[in-house]
Scaffold this active site. Structure first.
Site, PDB file in Angstrom:
ATOM      1  N   ALA A   1       5.039  12.001  15.418  1.00 37.41           N
ATOM      2  CA  ALA A   1       4.466  13.104  14.636  1.00 37.41           C
ATOM      3  C   ALA A   1       3.633  12.577  13.465  1.00 37.41           C
ATOM      4  O   ALA A   1       2.560  13.121  13.150  1.00 37.41           O
ATOM      5  CB  ALA A   1       5.583  14.001  14.120  1.00 37.41           C
TER       6      ALA A   1
ATOM      7  N   TYR B   1       8.078   9.216  14.230  1.00 36.13           N
ATOM      8  CA  TYR B   1       6.949   8.262  14.258  1.00 36.13           C
ATOM      9  C   TYR B   1       5.751   8.882  14.978  1.00 36.13           C
ATOM     10  O   TYR B   1       4.625   8.845  14.479  1.00 36.13           O
ATOM     11  CB  TYR B   1       7.393   6.970  14.961  1.00 36.13           C
ATOM     12  CG  TYR B   1       6.276   5.969  15.188  1.00 36.13           C
ATOM     13  CD1 TYR B   1       5.852   5.109  14.166  1.00 36.13           C
ATOM     14  CD2 TYR B   1       5.648   5.852  16.435  1.00 36.13           C
ATOM     15  CE1 TYR B   1       4.835   4.182  14.378  1.00 36.13           C
ATOM     16  CE2 TYR B   1       4.637   4.938  16.659  1.00 36.13           C
ATOM     17  CZ  TYR B   1       4.237   4.098  15.625  1.00 36.13           C
ATOM     18  OH  TYR B   1       3.229   3.192  15.837  1.00 36.13           O
TER      19      TYR B   1
ATOM     20  N   SER C   1      -2.023   5.475  16.442  1.00 35.97           N
ATOM     21  CA  SER C   1      -1.342   4.961  17.628  1.00 35.97           C
ATOM     22  C   SER C   1      -1.568   5.931  18.772  1.00 35.97           C
ATOM     23  O   SER C   1      -1.731   7.139  18.555  1.00 35.97           O
ATOM     24  CB  SER C   1       0.167   4.854  17.373  1.00 35.97           C
ATOM     25  OG  SER C   1       0.852   4.585  18.581  1.00 35.97           O
TER      26      SER C   1
ATOM     27  N   ASN D   1      -5.002   0.257   8.056  1.00 37.89           N
ATOM     28  CA  ASN D   1      -4.445  -0.316   9.284  1.00 37.89           C
ATOM     29  C   ASN D   1      -2.919  -0.434   9.277  1.00 37.89           C
ATOM     30  O   ASN D   1      -2.297  -0.495  10.334  1.00 37.89           O
ATOM     31  CB  ASN D   1      -5.089  -1.698   9.495  1.00 37.89           C
ATOM     32  CG  ASN D   1      -4.274  -2.577  10.426  1.00 37.89           C
ATOM     33  OD1 ASN D   1      -4.260  -2.370  11.646  1.00 37.89           O
ATOM     34  ND2 ASN D   1      -3.566  -3.557   9.864  1.00 37.89           N
TER      35      ASN D   1
ATOM     36  N   VAL E   1       0.813  -1.225   0.000  1.00 38.56           N
ATOM     37  CA  VAL E   1       0.000   0.000   0.000  1.00 38.56           C
ATOM     38  C   VAL E   1       0.849   1.280   0.000  1.00 38.56           C
ATOM     39  O   VAL E   1       0.303   2.379  -0.103  1.00 38.56           O
ATOM     40  CB  VAL E   1      -1.011   0.031   1.186  1.00 38.56           C
ATOM     41  CG1 VAL E   1      -2.079  -1.022   1.014  1.00 38.56           C
ATOM     42  CG2 VAL E   1      -0.300  -0.084   2.527  1.00 38.56           C
TER      43      VAL E   1
ATOM     44  N   LYS F   1       2.023   9.686  13.289  1.00 41.58           N
ATOM     45  CA  LYS F   1       0.766   9.121  13.803  1.00 41.58           C
ATOM     46  C   LYS F   1      -0.182  10.251  14.214  1.00 41.58           C
ATOM     47  O   LYS F   1      -1.396  10.156  14.011  1.00 41.58           O
ATOM     48  CB  LYS F   1       1.049   8.176  14.977  1.00 41.58           C
ATOM     49  CG  LYS F   1       1.701   6.849  14.559  1.00 41.58           C
ATOM     50  CD  LYS F   1       0.789   6.020  13.656  1.00 41.58           C
ATOM     51  CE  LYS F   1       1.220   4.562  13.563  1.00 41.58           C
ATOM     52  NZ  LYS F   1       0.370   3.769  12.659  1.00 41.58           N
TER      53      LYS F   1
HETATM   54  N1  LIG Z   1       0.293  -3.583  18.333  1.00 40.33           N
HETATM   55  C1  LIG Z   1       0.272  -2.449  19.042  1.00 40.33           C
HETATM   56  O1  LIG Z   1       0.322  -2.445  20.287  1.00 40.33           O
HETATM   57  C2  LIG Z   1       0.167  -1.125  18.313  1.00 40.33           C
HETATM   58  C3  LIG Z   1       0.410   0.043  19.072  1.00 40.33           C
HETATM   59  C4  LIG Z   1       0.290   1.269  18.441  1.00 40.33           C
HETATM   60  C5  LIG Z   1      -0.088   1.335  17.100  1.00 40.33           C
HETATM   61  N2  LIG Z   1      -0.314   0.186  16.392  1.00 40.33           N
HETATM   62  C6  LIG Z   1      -0.707   0.320  14.991  1.00 40.33           C
HETATM   63  O2  LIG Z   1      -1.686  -0.648  14.642  1.00 40.33           O
HETATM   64  C7  LIG Z   1      -1.528  -1.005  13.265  1.00 40.33           C
HETATM   65  C8  LIG Z   1      -1.394  -2.514  13.155  1.00 40.33           C
HETATM   66  O3  LIG Z   1      -0.296  -2.900  13.960  1.00 40.33           O
HETATM   67  P1  LIG Z   1       0.070  -4.425  14.236  1.00 40.33           P
HETATM   68  O4  LIG Z   1       0.812  -4.435  15.524  1.00 40.33           O
HETATM   69  O5  LIG Z   1      -1.113  -5.302  14.046  1.00 40.33           O
HETATM   70  O6  LIG Z   1       1.120  -4.673  13.034  1.00 40.33           O
HETATM   71  P2  LIG Z   1       1.647  -6.059  12.396  1.00 40.33           P
HETATM   72  O7  LIG Z   1       2.972  -5.701  11.784  1.00 40.33           O
HETATM   73  O8  LIG Z   1       1.605  -7.155  13.382  1.00 40.33           O
HETATM   74  O9  LIG Z   1       0.597  -6.345  11.230  1.00 40.33           O
HETATM   75  C9  LIG Z   1       0.582  -5.507  10.103  1.00 40.33           C
HETATM   76  C10 LIG Z   1       0.069  -6.251   8.877  1.00 40.33           C
HETATM   77  O10 LIG Z   1       0.260  -5.371   7.751  1.00 40.33           O
HETATM   78  C11 LIG Z   1       0.945  -6.060   6.702  1.00 40.33           C
HETATM   79  N3  LIG Z   1       1.735  -5.060   5.958  1.00 40.33           N
HETATM   80  C12 LIG Z   1       2.914  -4.496   6.356  1.00 40.33           C
HETATM   81  N4  LIG Z   1       3.335  -3.624   5.423  1.00 40.33           N
HETATM   82  C13 LIG Z   1       2.416  -3.630   4.432  1.00 40.33           C
HETATM   83  C14 LIG Z   1       2.289  -2.914   3.197  1.00 40.33           C
HETATM   84  N5  LIG Z   1       3.239  -2.065   2.819  1.00 40.33           N
HETATM   85  N6  LIG Z   1       1.223  -3.145   2.412  1.00 40.33           N
HETATM   86  C15 LIG Z   1       0.254  -4.042   2.794  1.00 40.33           C
HETATM   87  N7  LIG Z   1       0.311  -4.742   3.943  1.00 40.33           N
HETATM   88  C16 LIG Z   1       1.382  -4.536   4.764  1.00 40.33           C
HETATM   89  C17 LIG Z   1       1.811  -7.082   7.446  1.00 40.33           C
HETATM   90  O11 LIG Z   1       2.189  -8.156   6.591  1.00 40.33           O
HETATM   91  C18 LIG Z   1       0.883  -7.515   8.571  1.00 40.33           C
HETATM   92  O12 LIG Z   1       0.010  -8.547   8.169  1.00 40.33           O
HETATM   93  C19 LIG Z   1      -0.313  -0.227  12.764  1.00 40.33           C
HETATM   94  O13 LIG Z   1      -0.730   0.957  12.132  1.00 40.33           O
HETATM   95  C20 LIG Z   1       0.440   0.101  14.030  1.00 40.33           C
HETATM   96  O14 LIG Z   1       1.269   1.255  13.919  1.00 40.33           O
HETATM   97  C21 LIG Z   1      -0.181  -1.035  16.977  1.00 40.33           C
END
Ligand SMILES: NC(=O)c1ccc[n+]([C@@H]2O[C@H](COP(=O)([O-])OP(=O)(O)OC[C@H]3O[C@@H](n4cnc5c(N)ncnc54)[C@H](O)[C@@H]3O)[C@@H](O)[C@H]2O)c1
Length: 280
Positions: free
Chosen positions: A167, A165, A152, A99, A73, A169
């Site tokens: 900024a 990062y 986030s 996401n 993406v 988000k």
């Molecule tokens: N897990 C947490 O505690 C947490 C905390 C703050 C923010 N977030 C945010 O939540 C969202 C999801 O986080 P997560 O922990 O589930 O991440 P993750 O890395 O475990 O899962 C992300 C998914 O996106 C896919 N992906 C990665 N790059 C891609 C791309 N360029 N195009 C298409 N697909 C792609 C990956 O293969 C994976 O399946 C993110 O935006 C992250 O910044 C998560």
């Protein structure tokens, strides 16, 4: 008098077409599965083919409808192809979940360089613009849509580990608010969630913790436990569905209370909150 009819919320996304970026694992995987169980046709827009297929198989095994679309993406051409195909195949898109996101290798600003900033920009902000821009026209045409951005909690509070990062988000959150105003009268709502402390492939909150340390979750999270992708998915489902029809322009912290408790720490010894954790 305004009538309040009894509504059936058994399947919140019946007949909806939903695109979930990064929908193959972690929070995105949880969202895809939950959307599938609520009647949506889920387009799992994922860079990892195996993760995408696994999620689609899970949804189908549970009686739902889903399709995998392998896409990076961050790439405009690939996003445009995705949008063209989805609209050609399904005629519309009702729900878009942006996401994808990653803190990559968090580093202090003084030691970072433009390559790092650009990589963070592409994976946390640029794709939100690309995907939203690509799917907005079909939503406008049908005068219906819900866009949910996964940002986030670090975009809502200071993030000392990597200001760039944090900024970016925060930028996702403010883009959410601004766009909501632009498109509200066209039948489209735009909201965000700000996760924290959620166990996923990207962030392993149990890594290296002893049994004793696992007991410290009551100190680390006001709700007293680590989060799961489902904790995020339930809020995203609410924002995607008609249940939130009067809600737009907001970023909801989905963080187990970490933002609310900012600056305060639970002291297990004293059984009370303190704002100077190491003082006697
Ligand atoms: N897990 C947490 O505690 C947490 C905390 C703050 C923010 N977030 C945010 O939540 C969202 C999801 O986080 P997560 O922990 O589930 O991440 P993750 O890395 O475990 O899962 C992300 C998914 O996106 C896919 N992906 C990665 N790059 C891609 C791309 N360029 N195009 C298409 N697909 C792609 C990956 O293969 C994976 O399946 C993110 O935006 C992250 O910044 C998560």
């Amino acid at each position: 008098m305004i009538e309040s009819p009894i509504r059936n919320y058994a399947a919140l996304l019946e007949d909806k077409i939903a695109v979930v970026s990064g929908g193959g694992a972690g929070i995105g995987g949880g969202i895809s599965r939950l959307f599938g169980s609520h009647g949506a046709t889920v387009i799992v827009a994922e860079i990892d083919p195996e993760r995408a297929e696994l999620t689609v198989a899970d949804i189908e095994a549970a009686g739902g409808r889903a399709l995998a679309h392998v896409v990076d993406v961050r790439e405009r051409d690939q996003v445009d192809v995705l949008a063209e195909r989805v609209v050609a195949d399904h005629g519309r898109v009702d729900v878009l979940v942006n996401n994808v996101g990653d803190y990559l290798k968090a580093m202090p600003f003084g030691r970072s360089d433009p390559d790092h900033w650009e990589a963070l920009y592409a994976i946390n902000f640029k794709h939100v613009l690309l995907m939203t821009h690509a799917f907005l026209p079909t939503m406008i045409e049908h005068h219906e849509g819900s866009i949910i951005n996964v940002s986030s909690v670090e975009g809502m509070r200071g993030y000392p580990a990597d200001p760039v990062y944090g900024a970016l988000k925060a930028g996702v959150n403010h883009f959410t608010t601004c766009l909501a105003l632009e498109v509200g009268r066209r039948g489209i709502r735009v909201n965000a969630v700000g996760p924290d402390l959620t166990q996923t492939p990207q962030v392993d909150y149990h890594a290296g913790l002893s049994e004793e340390q696992e007991k410290l979750w009551e100190v680390w999270a006001p709700v007293g436990r680590v989060g799961a992708p489902d904790d995020q998915a339930d809020v995203v489902l609410f924002l995607a569905s008609d249940q939130s029809r009067f809600v737009t322009g907001h970023a909801i912290p989905t963080d187990g209370g970490s933002l609310a408790g900012g600056g305060w720490y639970w002291s297990p010894d004293r059984r009370r909150w303190v704002n100077r954790p190491l003082t006697p």
